[in-house]
Enzyme design. Sequence first.
Site, short mmCIF file in Angstrom:
data_model
loop_
_atom_site.label_atom_id
_atom_site.label_comp_id
_atom_site.label_asym_id
_atom_site.label_seq_id
_atom_site.Cartn_x
_atom_site.Cartn_y
_atom_site.Cartn_z
N PHE A 251 0.55 -1.23 -0.03
CA PHE A 251 0.34 -0.48 0.19
C PHE A 251 0.89 1.42 -0.04
O PHE A 251 0.40 2.22 -0.19
CB PHE A 251 -0.98 0.00 1.28
CG PHE A 251 -0.09 0.60 2.41
CD1 PHE A 251 -0.38 1.63 2.90
CD2 PHE A 251 0.13 -0.63 3.39
CE1 PHE A 251 0.53 2.81 4.19
CE2 PHE A 251 0.70 0.14 4.71
CZ PHE A 251 1.21 1.22 4.52
N LYS B 28 -1.32 -7.18 -9.52
CA LYS B 28 -2.50 -7.35 -7.76
C LYS B 28 -2.24 -6.23 -7.17
O LYS B 28 -0.68 -6.04 -5.89
CB LYS B 28 -2.12 -8.39 -7.07
CG LYS B 28 -3.60 -8.43 -6.66
CD LYS B 28 -3.51 -9.46 -4.71
CE LYS B 28 -2.30 -8.35 -4.16
NZ LYS B 28 -3.65 -7.61 -3.69
N GLU C 164 -4.92 -3.91 -1.85
CA GLU C 164 -6.39 -3.40 -1.93
C GLU C 164 -6.54 -2.04 -1.45
O GLU C 164 -8.33 -1.98 -1.56
CB GLU C 164 -6.99 -4.92 -1.62
CG GLU C 164 -6.22 -5.27 -0.05
CD GLU C 164 -5.40 -5.92 0.43
OE1 GLU C 164 -4.57 -5.86 -0.52
OE2 GLU C 164 -5.27 -7.09 1.63
N SER D 271 5.31 -6.57 2.85
CA SER D 271 5.69 -7.35 4.74
C SER D 271 6.72 -8.94 4.35
O SER D 271 6.25 -8.90 3.61
CB SER D 271 4.58 -7.75 5.38
OG SER D 271 4.21 -8.58 5.16
N CYS E 273 9.45 2.04 3.34
CA CYS E 273 10.04 1.19 3.64
C CYS E 273 11.99 1.29 4.10
O CYS E 273 12.55 0.55 4.59
CB CYS E 273 10.29 -0.15 2.48
SG CYS E 273 11.28 0.83 0.82
N GLU F 270 8.63 -3.92 12.97
CA GLU F 270 8.63 -2.71 12.05
C GLU F 270 7.09 -1.98 12.69
O GLU F 270 5.86 -2.66 12.08
CB GLU F 270 8.19 -3.03 10.52
CG GLU F 270 8.56 -2.41 9.74
CD GLU F 270 8.43 -2.87 7.66
OE1 GLU F 270 8.05 -3.76 8.07
OE2 GLU F 270 8.98 -2.02 7.61
P1 NAD Z 1 1.73 -6.42 3.02
O1 NAD Z 1 2.38 -7.64 3.17
O2 NAD Z 1 -0.25 -6.77 4.00
O3 NAD Z 1 0.46 -6.54 1.92
C1 NAD Z 1 1.38 -6.99 0.62
C2 NAD Z 1 0.90 -7.25 -0.78
O4 NAD Z 1 0.62 -8.75 -0.10
C3 NAD Z 1 -0.42 -6.47 -0.84
O5 NAD Z 1 -0.93 -6.59 -2.19
C4 NAD Z 1 -1.41 -7.28 0.25
O6 NAD Z 1 -3.24 -7.85 -0.95
C5 NAD Z 1 -0.91 -9.44 0.38
N1 NAD Z 1 -1.36 -9.52 0.78
C6 NAD Z 1 -1.30 -9.45 2.74
N2 NAD Z 1 -1.63 -10.01 3.15
C7 NAD Z 1 -1.88 -10.96 2.47
C8 NAD Z 1 -1.47 -12.39 3.10
N3 NAD Z 1 -1.69 -12.88 4.14
N4 NAD Z 1 -1.28 -13.57 2.19
C9 NAD Z 1 -1.32 -13.22 0.73
N5 NAD Z 1 -0.98 -12.05 0.32
C10 NAD Z 1 -1.06 -11.04 1.28
O7 NAD Z 1 2.27 -4.95 3.05
P2 NAD Z 1 1.64 -3.66 3.51
O8 NAD Z 1 0.92 -3.22 4.81
O9 NAD Z 1 0.93 -3.19 2.68
O10 NAD Z 1 2.66 -2.85 2.92
C11 NAD Z 1 4.24 -2.68 3.89
C12 NAD Z 1 5.16 -3.34 4.37
O11 NAD Z 1 6.06 -3.52 2.38
C13 NAD Z 1 6.45 -3.32 5.14
O12 NAD Z 1 6.79 -4.03 6.03
C14 NAD Z 1 7.02 -2.58 4.36
O13 NAD Z 1 8.62 -2.22 5.02
C15 NAD Z 1 7.31 -3.21 2.95
N6 NAD Z 1 7.58 -2.65 2.26
C16 NAD Z 1 8.87 -2.97 1.71
C17 NAD Z 1 9.52 -2.17 0.05
C18 NAD Z 1 10.98 -3.05 0.29
O14 NAD Z 1 11.07 -2.67 -0.75
N7 NAD Z 1 12.20 -3.60 0.76
C19 NAD Z 1 9.22 -1.17 -0.13
C20 NAD Z 1 8.11 -0.51 -0.19
C21 NAD Z 1 6.79 -1.34 1.57
#
Ligand code: NAD
Length: 507
Positions: free
Chosen positions: A159, A183, A186, A236, A291, A391
Amino acid sequence: MTAQANTQNTVPTVKLLIGGQLVESKTTQWRDVVNPATQEVLARVPFATLDEMNAAVASAKEAFKTWRKTPIGARARIFLKYQQLIRENMQELAAILTAEQGKTLPDAEGDVFRGLEVVEHAASIGNLQLGELANNVAGGVDTYTLLQPLGVCAGITPFNFPAMIPLWMFPMAIATGNTFVLKPSEQDPMVTMRLAELAMEAGVPPGVLNVIHGGVDAVNLICDHPDIKAVSFVGSTKVGTHVYNRATQNGKRAQCMMGAKNHAIVLPDANKQQTLNNLLGAAFGAAGQRCMALPVVILVGEAQQWLPELIEKTKTLKINAGAEPGTDIGPVVSCSALDRIGSLIATGIGEGATLVLDGRNPEVVGYTQGNFVGPTIFSDVTTEMTIYREEIFGPVLCVLHADTLNDAIALVNANPNGNGTALFTRSGAAARHFQEEIDVGQVGINVPIPVPVPLFSFSGSRASKLGDLGPYGKQVVQFYTQTKTVTQRWFDEDEVGGTVNTTITLK
Ligand code: NAD
């Protein structure tokens, strides 16, 4: 107050993109996209049905048959046009992004701009996808490489950068000759959809880019679908590890950029005002939801005495809706994110850290429903505390002390994450020592958020990344292509063929 499906038909729906058409989902499962400053429901996003998701992959598979053979110049020109369209629509894109995600308008433009840089890079695909040739590897024999596209590739995005991170993925995948299923998160899919529409307008043919919406089921389908060859994930660590394991067990290539807990190290010889200003932006900008944010600062030696000034400067930051001019810190993305941050702050107090600046429950005139938390600073933080280990992904800064640079480096290297880090100093020798010894993917020297431009590739060490290759830059060309070596020999017309044992003798 968390996002629930809104049943009113007056709210616009987010469409799927399948086979070049914007499609209304037939699903019964919807989620509201909510403005985090006001709780206004901006749109409803579908959780696509299995049939719809399969149709998106099928359309990408069909489109690959012709797209893979499209001349490289034709592919490059689409991205030239696309970068122009993104520039022309920058303000609209930023406004959508701010409304659904909460970050300030200048920050939203930055989000789009960093993605735009990747689109510009994709326009140079002619040079990037060149193979290699060795002449006369044996008598009359040459060997060369072809970097050929894989087929249908997929991306799953978080997000916090709903413009930049989708643009890290599909432009380079498509420019290298693949087709794509994206994808988006959401939580804020609207700006991503607008970018997908502009890609179609730029000339991406039907089926080459498809967008599905959803959550766990959509992610698992991407990991399992036999027609998807490579998966790029950003999000994440928990979800990324799941995606990596599941996709690679199914024989796919995968790259997962994951969670972070980035540390800044401040040496006492650093330029004090510049350092403090940089720390403010990196710790609290985008409400700490980057991040590459710096949620941990290690003050080394006498730099410990800078803490009161850091607190005073932090108090000057303005908390307001992201769309309001002059805002430094907008709301966090959701009510549940706000609750989680509040609970982690309470845990920090309970575990004995000193709350030297409490940003909870700020008054934001005109936005009483917003998910606001102001900048918060803890001192006396130890590495066992939950606020250090987790985090937080909010505007919460943990301040630690170290006696020496080596002690600080050891602390950073002992943290499980290795996404980004920064050192503030005037000493070239200290900076070089830091650069050599630190085990982190993105290293800044007097640069707080050292995200590499697309001439390079984003990286990450240890728990912050799985997979060898980065999501843009030169490495991603390798990620999205299969190298084929061709070894060839041409006979002169008057040669009379070889013997039964004709082989190439490599001498
Ligand atoms: P998230 O992991 O909750 O979601 C990422 C994606 O995974 C979304 O599209 C979501 O729909 C999907 N998702 C969520 N829960 C899921 C599950 N249980 N099973 C399968 N798919 C699932 O991450 P977020 O909260 O949207 O974003 C923040 C996180 O992203 C932080 O940890 C941040 O550090 C990380 N991030 C990392 C980078 C990088 O380059 N290392 C860049 C941006 C964000």
